[in-house]
Design an enzyme around this catalytic site. Structure first.
Site, PDB file in Angstrom:
ATOM      1  N   ASN A   1      92.621  15.194 133.296  1.00  0.00           N
ATOM      2  CA  ASN A   1      93.701  14.380 133.460  1.00  0.00           C
ATOM      3  C   ASN A   1      92.438  13.060 134.528  1.00  0.00           C
ATOM      4  O   ASN A   1      91.933  13.479 135.547  1.00  0.00           O
ATOM      5  CB  ASN A   1      94.493  15.350 135.012  1.00  0.00           C
ATOM      6  CG  ASN A   1      95.887  14.075 134.979  1.00  0.00           C
ATOM      7  OD1 ASN A   1      94.882  12.576 135.577  1.00  0.00           O
ATOM      8  ND2 ASN A   1      96.676  14.228 135.631  1.00  0.00           N
TER       9      ASN A   1
ATOM     10  N   ASP B   1      96.982  23.477 140.836  1.00  0.00           N
ATOM     11  CA  ASP B   1      98.266  24.064 140.258  1.00  0.00           C
ATOM     12  C   ASP B   1      98.705  22.968 141.347  1.00  0.00           C
ATOM     13  O   ASP B   1      99.155  23.771 143.246  1.00  0.00           O
ATOM     14  CB  ASP B   1      98.323  24.957 140.431  1.00  0.00           C
ATOM     15  CG  ASP B   1      99.404  25.621 139.054  1.00  0.00           C
ATOM     16  OD1 ASP B   1      99.478  24.743 138.124  1.00  0.00           O
ATOM     17  OD2 ASP B   1     100.375  26.556 139.060  1.00  0.00           O
ATOM     18  N   SER B   2      99.922  22.804 140.653  1.00  0.00           N
ATOM     19  CA  SER B   2     100.506  21.966 141.962  1.00  0.00           C
ATOM     20  C   SER B   2     102.209  21.981 141.359  1.00  0.00           C
ATOM     21  O   SER B   2     102.657  22.605 139.600  1.00  0.00           O
ATOM     22  CB  SER B   2     100.490  20.186 141.983  1.00  0.00           C
ATOM     23  OG  SER B   2     100.780  20.025 140.325  1.00  0.00           O
TER      24      SER B   2
ATOM     25  N   PHE C   1     104.349   9.551 139.142  1.00  0.00           N
ATOM     26  CA  PHE C   1     104.913  10.542 138.122  1.00  0.00           C
ATOM     27  C   PHE C   1     105.638  11.743 138.439  1.00  0.00           C
ATOM     28  O   PHE C   1     105.856  11.708 140.124  1.00  0.00           O
ATOM     29  CB  PHE C   1     103.837  11.237 137.247  1.00  0.00           C
ATOM     30  CG  PHE C   1     102.472  12.022 138.693  1.00  0.00           C
ATOM     31  CD1 PHE C   1     101.885  11.663 138.940  1.00  0.00           C
ATOM     32  CD2 PHE C   1     102.936  13.257 137.406  1.00  0.00           C
ATOM     33  CE1 PHE C   1     101.406  12.557 139.815  1.00  0.00           C
ATOM     34  CE2 PHE C   1     102.858  13.932 138.801  1.00  0.00           C
ATOM     35  CZ  PHE C   1     101.859  14.458 139.526  1.00  0.00           C
TER      36      PHE C   1
ATOM     37  N   TYR D   1     108.028  13.837 139.509  1.00  0.00           N
ATOM     38  CA  TYR D   1     109.566  14.058 140.268  1.00  0.00           C
ATOM     39  C   TYR D   1     108.871  12.669 141.322  1.00  0.00           C
ATOM     40  O   TYR D   1     109.920  13.261 141.898  1.00  0.00           O
ATOM     41  CB  TYR D   1     109.653  15.422 141.256  1.00  0.00           C
ATOM     42  CG  TYR D   1     109.553  16.376 139.927  1.00  0.00           C
ATOM     43  CD1 TYR D   1     110.288  16.438 139.341  1.00  0.00           C
ATOM     44  CD2 TYR D   1     108.330  17.483 139.456  1.00  0.00           C
ATOM     45  CE1 TYR D   1     111.206  17.373 138.480  1.00  0.00           C
ATOM     46  CE2 TYR D   1     108.714  18.406 138.083  1.00  0.00           C
ATOM     47  CZ  TYR D   1     110.100  18.664 137.536  1.00  0.00           C
ATOM     48  OH  TYR D   1     110.600  19.444 136.890  1.00  0.00           O
ATOM     49  N   ASP D   2     108.345  12.306 141.685  1.00  0.00           N
ATOM     50  CA  ASP D   2     108.309  11.243 142.183  1.00  0.00           C
ATOM     51  C   ASP D   2     109.418  10.320 142.808  1.00  0.00           C
ATOM     52  O   ASP D   2     109.207   9.744 144.057  1.00  0.00           O
ATOM     53  CB  ASP D   2     107.220  10.419 142.508  1.00  0.00           C
ATOM     54  CG  ASP D   2     105.731  11.121 142.850  1.00  0.00           C
ATOM     55  OD1 ASP D   2     105.420  11.554 144.255  1.00  0.00           O
ATOM     56  OD2 ASP D   2     104.456  10.792 142.693  1.00  0.00           O
TER      57      ASP D   2
ATOM     58  N   LYS E   1      99.844   7.337 149.585  1.00  0.00           N
ATOM     59  CA  LYS E   1     100.087   8.766 148.028  1.00  0.00           C
ATOM     60  C   LYS E   1      98.701   9.945 148.647  1.00  0.00           C
ATOM     61  O   LYS E   1      99.144  10.224 149.611  1.00  0.00           O
ATOM     62  CB  LYS E   1     100.088   8.776 147.172  1.00  0.00           C
ATOM     63  CG  LYS E   1     100.657   9.639 145.812  1.00  0.00           C
ATOM     64  CD  LYS E   1     102.124  10.578 146.127  1.00  0.00           C
ATOM     65  CE  LYS E   1     102.257  11.652 145.071  1.00  0.00           C
ATOM     66  NZ  LYS E   1     101.990  11.584 143.783  1.00  0.00           N
TER      67      LYS E   1
ATOM     68  N   ARG F   1      98.376  17.582 147.321  1.00  0.00           N
ATOM     69  CA  ARG F   1      96.651  17.380 145.810  1.00  0.00           C
ATOM     70  C   ARG F   1      95.731  16.683 147.553  1.00  0.00           C
ATOM     71  O   ARG F   1      94.692  17.365 147.185  1.00  0.00           O
ATOM     72  CB  ARG F   1      97.027  16.090 144.853  1.00  0.00           C
ATOM     73  CG  ARG F   1      95.865  17.095 143.885  1.00  0.00           C
ATOM     74  CD  ARG F   1      96.366  16.168 143.184  1.00  0.00           C
ATOM     75  NE  ARG F   1      97.428  15.981 142.575  1.00  0.00           N
ATOM     76  CZ  ARG F   1      98.183  16.199 141.995  1.00  0.00           C
ATOM     77  NH1 ARG F   1      98.204  17.318 141.866  1.00  0.00           N
ATOM     78  NH2 ARG F   1      99.381  15.349 142.203  1.00  0.00           N
TER      79      ARG F   1
HETATM   80  P1  IMP Z   1     100.244  19.904 136.953  1.00  0.00           P
HETATM   81  O1  IMP Z   1      99.436  20.812 138.642  1.00  0.00           O
HETATM   82  O2  IMP Z   1      98.995  19.588 136.538  1.00  0.00           O
HETATM   83  O3  IMP Z   1     100.517  21.291 136.351  1.00  0.00           O
HETATM   84  O4  IMP Z   1     101.396  19.676 137.604  1.00  0.00           O
HETATM   85  C1  IMP Z   1     102.915  21.089 137.612  1.00  0.00           C
HETATM   86  C2  IMP Z   1     104.155  19.320 137.482  1.00  0.00           C
HETATM   87  O5  IMP Z   1     104.685  19.359 139.299  1.00  0.00           O
HETATM   88  C3  IMP Z   1     103.936  18.163 137.113  1.00  0.00           C
HETATM   89  O6  IMP Z   1     103.523  18.403 136.127  1.00  0.00           O
HETATM   90  C4  IMP Z   1     104.780  17.355 138.033  1.00  0.00           C
HETATM   91  O7  IMP Z   1     105.934  17.736 137.607  1.00  0.00           O
HETATM   92  C5  IMP Z   1     105.185  18.751 139.211  1.00  0.00           C
HETATM   93  N1  IMP Z   1     103.964  17.441 139.966  1.00  0.00           N
HETATM   94  C6  IMP Z   1     103.154  17.528 140.856  1.00  0.00           C
HETATM   95  N2  IMP Z   1     102.376  17.195 141.415  1.00  0.00           N
HETATM   96  C7  IMP Z   1     103.587  15.756 142.098  1.00  0.00           C
HETATM   97  C8  IMP Z   1     103.117  14.728 142.674  1.00  0.00           C
HETATM   98  O8  IMP Z   1     102.653  14.228 143.271  1.00  0.00           O
HETATM   99  N3  IMP Z   1     104.580  14.015 142.293  1.00  0.00           N
HETATM  100  C9  IMP Z   1     105.310  14.250 140.821  1.00  0.00           C
HETATM  101  N4  IMP Z   1     105.144  15.098 140.661  1.00  0.00           N
HETATM  102  C10 IMP Z   1     104.189  15.958 141.299  1.00  0.00           C
END
Ligand code: IMP
Length: 199
Positions: free
Chosen positions: A9, A69-70, A152, A154-155, A175, A181
């Site tokens: 990304n 992971d988030s 992006f 759920y923001d 942000k 993050r």
């Molecule tokens: P990953 O960590 O890239 O797998 O992302 C996990 C998912 O968590 C993302 O696709 C979003 O749905 C959500 N997410 C994680 N961080 C954010 C954020 O900062 N804003 C909005 N959605 C988030």
């Protein structure tokens, strides 16, 4: 110190480089390193998933590897979508639909009953087997509607009571300063530098 970051990304890489700037840690993405990695994120926690990805990347390359992971935890939904945030209602479902569904599921709840947080775990895997993890969170509430054009996922439904605005209404700089993050990344930067000094 050169580290590989297990992400394809470009937005994440930009944020990572901004935070690591001037620290002596140089981050390279998988794409830039010419590495392709497919791992199943089947961990039960954000930390487990970050470790799975970082370890797989380290084993493939022999380099120090980082991964994150988030996701979003909604307290009234038993902390769902949590580690399933990207997969919630299906990976290809639009966030407009996912966001509307969360608002509907909180119908009748007010104030603190709408509490939620974004969580980010970062893991570092070293070739000698050491693992470091950090976690950052951003606390807030699920709003009653979608608002804002930035960010992006759920923001647009994530309301920050302290700032009186939605996460999608924050500038990218703000942000990064407040986000899960950003916090986890700054904590990882400090842990890596401390580890480096021990040598
Ligand atoms: P990953 O960590 O890239 O797998 O992302 C996990 C998912 O968590 C993302 O696709 C979003 O749905 C959500 N997410 C994680 N961080 C954010 C954020 O900062 N804003 C909005 N959605 C988030």
């Amino acid at each position: 110190m050169k580290i590989l970051f297990a992400t394809g990304n470009a937005d994440k890489m930009r944020e990572i480089r901004e935070i690591l700037g001037g620290s002596g840690i140089e981050a390279v993405s998988l794409k830039e390193a010419g590495v392709s990695l497919e791992v199943e994120e089947n961990g039960a926690t954000f930390e487990e998933n970050a470790i799975i990805k970082a370890q797989a990347c380290m084993e493939l390359t022999g380099e120090i590897a980082l991964a994150d992971d988030s996701g979003l935890e909604v307290d009234a939904m038993d902390k769902e979508p949590g580690v399933h945030s990207a997969r919630y209602m299906g990976r290809d479902t639009s966030y407009h639909i996912k966001n509307k569904s969360i608002i509907e599921r909180l119908e009748g709840k007010t104030g603190e009953e709408r509490s939620a947080r974004f969580v980010c775990a970062i893991a570092a895997a070293f070739p000698d087997g050491r693992i470091l993890t950090t976690r950052g969170t951003m606390e807030g509430q699920i709003g009653y509607e979608e608002r804002g054009e930035n960010g992006f996922g759920y923001d647009p439904i994530f309301y920050l009571p302290e700032y009186g605005c939605y996460s999608a209404e924050l500038s990218p700089e703000k942000k990064n300063e407040l986000s899960h993050r950003g916090k986890a990344l700054r904590a990882m930067r400090d842990k890596l530098l401390a580890e480096w000094e021990k040598r």
